[in-house]
Structures are given as C-alpha cells and as structure tokens.
Design a protein around this motif. Structure first.
Motif, PDB file in Angstrom:
ATOM      1  N   LEU A  37      43.727  14.893  -5.913  1.00  0.00           N
ATOM      2  CA  LEU A  37      44.917  14.748  -6.738  1.00  0.00           C
ATOM      3  C   LEU A  37      46.083  14.334  -5.851  1.00  0.00           C
ATOM      4  O   LEU A  37      46.355  14.974  -4.841  1.00  0.00           O
ATOM      5  N   PRO A  38      46.802  13.257  -6.225  1.00  0.00           N
ATOM      6  CA  PRO A  38      47.877  12.751  -5.373  1.00  0.00           C
ATOM      7  C   PRO A  38      49.163  13.557  -5.482  1.00  0.00           C
ATOM      8  O   PRO A  38      49.345  14.327  -6.408  1.00  0.00           O
ATOM      9  N   GLY A  39      50.028  13.367  -4.510  1.00  0.00           N
ATOM     10  CA  GLY A  39      51.410  13.820  -4.644  1.00  0.00           C
ATOM     11  C   GLY A  39      51.705  15.190  -4.086  1.00  0.00           C
ATOM     12  O   GLY A  39      52.268  15.324  -3.007  1.00  0.00           O
ATOM     13  N   ASP A  40      51.344  16.242  -4.832  1.00  0.00           N
ATOM     14  CA  ASP A  40      51.839  17.561  -4.451  1.00  0.00           C
ATOM     15  C   ASP A  40      50.831  18.386  -3.676  1.00  0.00           C
ATOM     16  O   ASP A  40      50.999  19.589  -3.550  1.00  0.00           O
ATOM     17  N   GLY A  41      49.781  17.771  -3.176  1.00  0.00           N
ATOM     18  CA  GLY A  41      48.834  18.521  -2.383  1.00  0.00           C
ATOM     19  C   GLY A  41      47.714  19.133  -3.191  1.00  0.00           C
ATOM     20  O   GLY A  41      46.833  19.780  -2.645  1.00  0.00           O
ATOM     21  N   ALA A  42      47.734  18.960  -4.537  1.00  0.00           N
ATOM     22  CA  ALA A  42      46.654  19.480  -5.353  1.00  0.00           C
ATOM     23  C   ALA A  42      45.412  18.650  -5.098  1.00  0.00           C
ATOM     24  O   ALA A  42      45.445  17.448  -5.120  1.00  0.00           O
ATOM     25  N   ALA A  43      44.297  19.314  -4.864  1.00  0.00           N
ATOM     26  CA  ALA A  43      43.068  18.590  -4.568  1.00  0.00           C
ATOM     27  C   ALA A  43      41.883  19.483  -4.839  1.00  0.00           C
ATOM     28  O   ALA A  43      42.025  20.678  -5.075  1.00  0.00           O
ATOM     29  N   LEU A  44      40.709  18.902  -4.804  1.00  0.00           N
ATOM     30  CA  LEU A  44      39.510  19.692  -4.949  1.00  0.00           C
ATOM     31  C   LEU A  44      39.297  20.509  -3.680  1.00  0.00           C
ATOM     32  O   LEU A  44      39.789  20.195  -2.614  1.00  0.00           O
ATOM     33  N   VAL A  45      38.509  21.578  -3.803  1.00  0.00           N
ATOM     34  CA  VAL A  45      38.190  22.380  -2.639  1.00  0.00           C
ATOM     35  C   VAL A  45      37.568  21.487  -1.579  1.00  0.00           C
ATOM     36  O   VAL A  45      36.726  20.654  -1.863  1.00  0.00           O
ATOM     37  N   GLY A  46      37.995  21.693  -0.325  1.00  0.00           N
ATOM     38  CA  GLY A  46      37.470  20.880   0.762  1.00  0.00           C
ATOM     39  C   GLY A  46      38.408  19.743   1.092  1.00  0.00           C
ATOM     40  O   GLY A  46      38.377  19.194   2.171  1.00  0.00           O
ATOM     41  N   VAL A  47      39.267  19.372   0.144  1.00  0.00           N
ATOM     42  CA  VAL A  47      40.236  18.318   0.399  1.00  0.00           C
ATOM     43  C   VAL A  47      41.608  18.925   0.624  1.00  0.00           C
ATOM     44  O   VAL A  47      42.296  18.652   1.584  1.00  0.00           O
ATOM     45  N   GLU A  99      49.847  26.167   4.655  1.00  0.00           N
ATOM     46  CA  GLU A  99      51.060  25.904   5.424  1.00  0.00           C
ATOM     47  C   GLU A  99      52.214  25.495   4.520  1.00  0.00           C
ATOM     48  O   GLU A  99      53.368  25.894   4.751  1.00  0.00           O
ATOM     49  N   GLN A 100      51.923  24.726   3.457  1.00  0.00           N
ATOM     50  CA  GLN A 100      52.970  24.305   2.530  1.00  0.00           C
ATOM     51  C   GLN A 100      53.567  25.511   1.806  1.00  0.00           C
ATOM     52  O   GLN A 100      54.792  25.630   1.663  1.00  0.00           O
ATOM     53  N   PRO A 128      52.627  24.111  -6.336  1.00  0.00           N
ATOM     54  CA  PRO A 128      53.602  24.936  -7.060  1.00  0.00           C
ATOM     55  C   PRO A 128      52.967  26.150  -7.742  1.00  0.00           C
ATOM     56  O   PRO A 128      53.583  27.216  -7.822  1.00  0.00           O
ATOM     57  N   VAL A 129      51.738  25.997  -8.243  1.00  0.00           N
ATOM     58  CA  VAL A 129      51.045  27.117  -8.878  1.00  0.00           C
ATOM     59  C   VAL A 129      50.723  28.188  -7.838  1.00  0.00           C
ATOM     60  O   VAL A 129      50.903  29.389  -8.060  1.00  0.00           O
ATOM     61  N   LEU A 130      50.246  27.752  -6.682  1.00  0.00           N
ATOM     62  CA  LEU A 130      49.937  28.688  -5.602  1.00  0.00           C
ATOM     63  C   LEU A 130      51.192  29.409  -5.114  1.00  0.00           C
ATOM     64  O   LEU A 130      51.157  30.601  -4.802  1.00  0.00           O
ATOM     65  N   LEU A 131      52.312  28.678  -5.056  1.00  0.00           N
ATOM     66  CA  LEU A 131      53.569  29.273  -4.623  1.00  0.00           C
ATOM     67  C   LEU A 131      54.015  30.368  -5.597  1.00  0.00           C
ATOM     68  O   LEU A 131      54.453  31.451  -5.186  1.00  0.00           O
ATOM     69  N   LYS A 132      53.870  30.104  -6.893  1.00  0.00           N
ATOM     70  CA  LYS A 132      54.238  31.110  -7.899  1.00  0.00           C
ATOM     71  C   LYS A 132      53.374  32.356  -7.760  1.00  0.00           C
ATOM     72  O   LYS A 132      53.856  33.484  -7.907  1.00  0.00           O
ATOM     73  N   GLN A 133      52.085  32.164  -7.465  1.00  0.00           N
ATOM     74  CA  GLN A 133      51.187  33.303  -7.274  1.00  0.00           C
ATOM     75  C   GLN A 133      51.621  34.130  -6.076  1.00  0.00           C
ATOM     76  O   GLN A 133      51.620  35.363  -6.105  1.00  0.00           O
ATOM     77  N   ALA A 134      52.006  33.435  -5.005  1.00  0.00           N
ATOM     78  CA  ALA A 134      52.441  34.129  -3.796  1.00  0.00           C
ATOM     79  C   ALA A 134      53.725  34.924  -4.046  1.00  0.00           C
ATOM     80  O   ALA A 134      53.852  36.073  -3.603  1.00  0.00           O
ATOM     81  N   ILE A 135      54.669  34.332  -4.753  1.00  0.00           N
ATOM     82  CA  ILE A 135      55.933  35.000  -5.058  1.00  0.00           C
ATOM     83  C   ILE A 135      55.687  36.237  -5.933  1.00  0.00           C
ATOM     84  O   ILE A 135      56.297  37.292  -5.748  1.00  0.00           O
ATOM     85  N   LYS A 136      54.751  36.078  -6.881  1.00  0.00           N
ATOM     86  CA  LYS A 136      54.430  37.202  -7.760  1.00  0.00           C
ATOM     87  C   LYS A 136      53.874  38.378  -6.948  1.00  0.00           C
ATOM     88  O   LYS A 136      54.180  39.541  -7.207  1.00  0.00           O
ATOM     89  N   MET A 137      53.066  38.065  -5.956  1.00  0.00           N
ATOM     90  CA  MET A 137      52.501  39.110  -5.105  1.00  0.00           C
ATOM     91  C   MET A 137      53.568  39.793  -4.264  1.00  0.00           C
ATOM     92  O   MET A 137      53.544  40.995  -4.034  1.00  0.00           O
ATOM     93  N   LEU A 138      54.510  39.014  -3.804  1.00  0.00           N
ATOM     94  CA  LEU A 138      55.584  39.567  -2.983  1.00  0.00           C
ATOM     95  C   LEU A 138      56.562  40.409  -3.807  1.00  0.00           C
ATOM     96  O   LEU A 138      57.227  41.285  -3.269  1.00  0.00           O
TER      97      LEU A 138
END
Length: 201
Positions: free
Chosen positions: A134-144, A151-152, A187-197
């Motif tokens: 998936l282009p642009g925001d770093g979304a990709a299949l596992v392994g990519v 890090e992002q 962005p989805v992963l970031l929201k998950q991280a913030i929710k955990m914090l």
C-alpha cells in the motif's frame, strides 16, 4: 487500449464528461469525485480504461493511473464488472480499498452499494494476494511494512510528548497484538499505541 486522454473538457454530467482530443469528443464515464475536478473549457488529463462489449465500447476515466489500475484489478474478481468496480471507487479512495482488502475489512467493502457480505469476502479472498504494498503512509502487507512502522510510530509518539521509553513500550505492545497479522495503516497503529499509553505523559 486507450490508457489516457488529454484535451479540453467540453461537457460534464453527473456520471461522466466529454473530452475533446484531436477534434474528436470522447465520452468518458467517471465517478462523481472525478467529475467534480473537471471544468468546462479547461484542459484535463484522465487515466482511462476501455471496456469492450459485443454491443458497446465504454471508456471509463479516472483522476490518476492508480485508480485505473485498481479499477482493472477489481474486475479480475468473479462477479465484478466495470460498473461495480467504478462504484467501489466512487465510495472509497484507492488506498482505502487496498487497505480493506489486505486487512480483510469486509465492513468497509460492504458500504459500496451492490456489495454484500459474501461479495466482500470474495473480494478479499481473490484479491488479497494481488493487492501488493500500500503506497503513501507505510501501510503494507506483512513482510513489506513490518520493518517500517515501529520507527514511524515511535517517532510520532515522542513528537506528541511521550518519552522514548514510553514510546518503546507502546510499540512493543502493539507489535505483540499484531503477532503476524496484516499490518494496518500507520495512523491506525499510532492510535492503538496512544490508547495503550492512556493519559500517562
């Protein structure tokens, strides 16, 4: 195949436009989003896909090559014709469609008129392996994208005011939850991280 057209827009309608190319007016079927960016009298370039039927030649137009490629990919799934493929792109942006298919998100796909639960499941089953990175925001299949997102997300958390240690803990927790599953958008992963914090700063 006609891959693209460039010329003056001589007419627009809710479902298409006429583009004058070399003195010939080509009727191009477009989604409302694409039509909204066209202005009569101005020059426009549309990526196109020519669909040939026994009784018709229909030219479908898109804002860019990415949308056209996805339009053609969608039609490789059983039961999906050009009209349904265009309906998908009228409802969702290409990256949203790719993300939904790669993540198995059938609820997003069923928002398209004409696609039910079984149809969405069929799209995921038949196209998931074809959708690619998936282009642009770093979304990709596992392994990519698996090696990129930590890090992002870590940098984003630090930028939002959390310490490096807290950011590391949150990223590790999110990674543990994924456990080999398809990597969602950053962005989805970031929201998950913030929710955990939570509210800890």
């Amino acid at each position: 195949m006609i891959a693209s057209v460039r010329g003056k827009v001589v007419a627009v309608s809710p479902d298409g436009a006429v583009i004058e190319v070399g003195g010939v007016g080509l009727l191009v079927q477009c989604s409302p989003h694409t039509v909204a960016d066209l202005r009569v009298g101005q020059e426009a370039r549309l990526a196109t896909s020519l669909v040939v039927r026994e009784d018709s030649l229909t030219l479908y137009g898109f804002a860019d090559d990415d949308a056209r490629q996805l339009f053609e990919l969608l039609q490789t799934a059983s039961g999906v014709g050009p009209r349904l493929a265009q309906a998908v792109l009228a409802v969702h942006a290409p990256d949203v469609v790719r993300r939904a298919i790669s993540a198995g998100d059938t609820s997003t796909l069923t928002r398209v008129p004409g696609i039910g639960k079984k149809g969405a499941e069929r799209l995921v089953l038949e196209l998931r392996d074809k959708i690619g990175a998936l282009p642009g925001d770093g979304a990709a299949l596992v392994g990519v994208g698996a090696a990129v997102w930590p890090e992002q997300v870590r940098q984003a958390l630090v930028g939002l005011g959390w310490s490096s240690g807290q950011a590391d803990q949150a990223v590790a927790a999110v990674a543990e939850q994924l456990d080999g599953q398809t990597v969602p958008a950053v962005p989805v992963l970031l929201k998950q991280a913030i929710k955990m914090l939570g509210t800890i700063r």
